[in-house]
Write an enzyme that holds these catalytic residues in place. Sequence first.
Site, mmCIF file in Angstrom:
data_model
loop_
_atom_site.group_PDB
_atom_site.id
_atom_site.type_symbol
_atom_site.label_atom_id
_atom_site.label_comp_id
_atom_site.label_asym_id
_atom_site.label_seq_id
_atom_site.Cartn_x
_atom_site.Cartn_y
_atom_site.Cartn_z
ATOM 1 N N GLU B 264 -35.830 -15.171 8.226
ATOM 2 C CA GLU B 264 -36.728 -14.343 8.541
ATOM 3 C C GLU B 264 -38.336 -15.210 8.919
ATOM 4 O O GLU B 264 -39.028 -14.557 9.892
ATOM 5 C CB GLU B 264 -36.915 -13.263 7.694
ATOM 6 C CG GLU B 264 -35.673 -12.547 7.222
ATOM 7 C CD GLU B 264 -35.082 -11.889 8.518
ATOM 8 O OE1 GLU B 264 -35.678 -11.695 9.450
ATOM 9 O OE2 GLU B 264 -34.025 -11.492 8.432
ATOM 10 N N HIS B 267 -38.464 -15.986 12.516
ATOM 11 C CA HIS B 267 -38.941 -15.132 13.232
ATOM 12 C C HIS B 267 -40.371 -14.957 13.113
ATOM 13 O O HIS B 267 -41.097 -14.632 14.036
ATOM 14 C CB HIS B 267 -38.312 -13.788 12.965
ATOM 15 C CG HIS B 267 -36.907 -13.500 13.360
ATOM 16 N ND1 HIS B 267 -36.324 -13.584 14.599
ATOM 17 C CD2 HIS B 267 -35.812 -13.226 12.608
ATOM 18 C CE1 HIS B 267 -35.134 -13.326 14.727
ATOM 19 N NE2 HIS B 267 -34.611 -13.225 13.553
ATOM 20 N N GLU B 293 -34.047 -15.195 18.008
ATOM 21 C CA GLU B 293 -32.930 -15.698 17.100
ATOM 22 C C GLU B 293 -32.921 -17.440 17.135
ATOM 23 O O GLU B 293 -32.487 -17.801 15.850
ATOM 24 C CB GLU B 293 -31.611 -14.979 17.482
ATOM 25 C CG GLU B 293 -30.618 -14.902 16.332
ATOM 26 C CD GLU B 293 -31.073 -13.759 15.354
ATOM 27 O OE1 GLU B 293 -30.508 -13.870 14.203
ATOM 28 O OE2 GLU B 293 -31.951 -13.259 15.645
#
Lengths: 496, 496
Positions: B264, B267, B293
């Site tokens: 995460e 991202h 991604e």
Amino acid sequence: MTTQHDLFDSVKEQTILTQIAALSGWDALTGMPKDAGHFRAEMDAYLAEKLFQVSTGSARKKILEDLEADDSSLDNLGHLVLQKARKDFDMTGNIPEQDFIAFQKTLSEAQDFWARAREANDYKVYQPYLERIISYLKQFIPLWQKNEKTPYDVLLNQYEPGLTVEKLDAVFDQVKNGITTLRHKLSANDSIPNDEFLSRKVTKAQQSKYAMAAAQRLGYNLNKGRLDDTIHPFMEALNRDDARITTRWDENNFQMAVLGILHEAGHGLFEQNVDSKYDDVRSVLPISMSIHESQSLFNEVMVGRSKEFWAVEYPKLQAIVAPTFDDINFDQFYQAWLKTEATLIRTEADPLTYPLHIIIRYEIEKAIFNDNVDISDLPALWNKKYKEYLGLEVPDDLTGILQDIHWAGGSFGYFPSYALGHLYAAQFRATMTKTLDFKAIFESGDYSPIFEWRKEHIWQYGGAVDPNKVLEDATGEPLNPQYWLDFVNGLYENVN
Amino acid sequence: MTTQHDLFDSVKEQTILTQIAALSGWDALTGMPKDAGHFRAEMDAYLAEKLFQVSTGSARKKILEDLEADDSSLDNLGHLVLQKARKDFDMTGNIPEQDFIAFQKTLSEAQDFWARAREANDYKVYQPYLERIISYLKQFIPLWQKNEKTPYDVLLNQYEPGLTVEKLDAVFDQVKNGITTLRHKLSANDSIPNDEFLSRKVTKAQQSKYAMAAAQRLGYNLNKGRLDDTIHPFMEALNRDDARITTRWDENNFQMAVLGILHEAGHGLFEQNVDSKYDDVRSVLPISMSIHESQSLFNEVMVGRSKEFWAVEYPKLQAIVAPTFDDINFDQFYQAWLKTEATLIRTEADPLTYPLHIIIRYEIEKAIFNDNVDISDLPALWNKKYKEYLGLEVPDDLTGILQDIHWAGGSFGYFPSYALGHLYAAQFRATMTKTLDFKAIFESGDYSPIFEWRKEHIWQYGGAVDPNKVLEDATGEPLNPQYWLDFVNGLYENVN
């Protein structure tokens, strides 16, 4: 044809925008990343503009005028919503747009200069902005005035419908005299309770476990709320199913978070229990500050400082923090818990001296708007009153006139509600004790009779009923400060 | 005259509404009180309606048409924003309004029936809704189609501009063959690493302390982000200064949260480092799923599974959890960390078998839209492919065709991006290693050369440059899955 449906649709949009703004406000104060402020400012400005458009734009204006000309589609709630939406509209709608914008700009500058003045510990840095705000308000007051007797009455009414200088003068005189008499009595008794143990270490987890359990015993519902960390504790209600509270922690002063959580949970309890029929129109039916504060203070002072509550709760606290207070018996605990001491800072005041801080601000605000006192004279006036009412020398502006942000935000007329909250809370309590046995209720472990009384007589109405009517309907008489004086006399009669 | 200024104003409003919706979405998944869902649904519906109006309403339509007729006021960014805003507009603008509304309603019902089907462990409960969604999409595809060769190409293009069945067939064949060959090689070697110690208790506080420190070493900035608890981990970016991540915790499986946080944070890193010139127009320049991604997987797999990273990081982890892993040396740790095992559930797949899960979904989606396979045949087709590609028997619908929510949300064409993310990540890594010595960088303790490369070649462009162009500009060649096959071969050559 314009109908109630159109009015409610428009107010519902305002309600949804208010909910979004509340979420953003809560987030900004609880955990927004440090660098994100500039993006948030843009978002909040956008929401403020939309809210302004919805509540004072041409579409709203037409709905109000149409329904004022033909109110045949309105039911009781419709009439109330129309009246409140009109009040909202007139607050800004009567002010020339360029003045409104200039005033908003002055307010945001003033808050910045208030902060700079605090850094410099110098009122003069802030004084020109305060002057400008007051000058704008003096210009707006005649545009707002309906049948209020004095300019300051106009401001009082914006926060507390029906409140007047005449009423407040009488109430505050009685309160001032009562406190002064009690303080003299207390100072004659020089046995000072030992409260050293209140600074023993209690972990954040222990404090939270105890205080949230106690708040829930009083009815705060965690399915409709949550607890967050913050610098300045507050309650933020997005709606009745989302009334969030925050607190700050000090591991060497557990009393702060325990009383703070009870206080904020009191605000949350109120919001969680407003009748669902007001869901869509809550943006024009905000709960008055005084009545809201009466419920947080009911939790914090009427319950959270009372002997019958702590007689039952203290063993629960002891068990959670064991063995930290194993050597402190209940009498020692309660004497320390109630200890009172005058302070220069309002937000640190004990329940007894708190109203004096408010009365000082009230008297200064009245002098500004009704007697046109010179703004450069305010610090001297402030310091004189602190000496007279609290017996304290104010050493500098920081601990004196610069301590509160309210005036920088234009909120003149707001402070009295803080004191009214105390008085209302005591009057509610006095009425409750006619039918409810607090001691027996706390001992039973089921505090719901207190919850149900408050819900039935206060909370369900939200902001739909004016505060003085809520008070009179619930207690059978208008505001009577003697209940509060009796309560604090009872509280302190055996301590200090 | 309509100018770029009008376009950017309109897109900025869309951006602000997107930011508000993102805050609401984050809140709903991290800590909204349980009972507040119905109020939130109203708020979200209001925001969705406003977003729809801004991006497809008559005002936007006029701006687009005016600027398409006279683009003299547009600079380069203006041309790009116009093109993307037009694409947004056509996605819904070309569909008759009643069909669009009916489709949205079907989607929300389908998600409910997907959940019910999961409870009943029975695909048939969900099948009629899936059929309706597919039937709507087959009706919409001709309205969306520009020069795509097949119906499924139209769907692929909505998530990944420029992606085609022709390209994907070739790429996925190569990947499938490569994985199958490597899996045969690995299964011939039957020494199974001992990974029992991965289930030793590591407290949430220890996991968080280690993983957030590692994420920050890779560049995730906590002044522009935060970590929250959630059931399904995600990253939510309100803007480049507010890119929040979440994780879930298992005290007996610290690997999950450590890899999840690195993922995460990958991202978040991307969002935090998009050039500020796109701030106001980010709502029409979303970062493609595959390229997003690729950056989370770069953190999780290219770094988080690599030997050179763990050679340096493992002692740091050991120190934080001491003495829990004092008896586990680095080789034991790394063998266990890499352990691979085929699973029925995509989200639990290891880095080696993950693309096979995607290829199965891709082949089924292609069969639906290009070969008109019968919807009642999908479970049998699903199970056949799991047997063929992964060697696993699917015992029921719950662990089979009902495991993903995507189809119930109408997201056909979305899955391939998950696999492309893996392939892109490996291709980026291969290029980086030509100029960067990963081993030396990790040993130095200063991971910023990797951060700077990613920022310069990938992150700064946000969604302004199409993913295949970002890839080609950064690596000098189009998508080449051999890099990923080489990487996984290297990863697994010494283990299992």
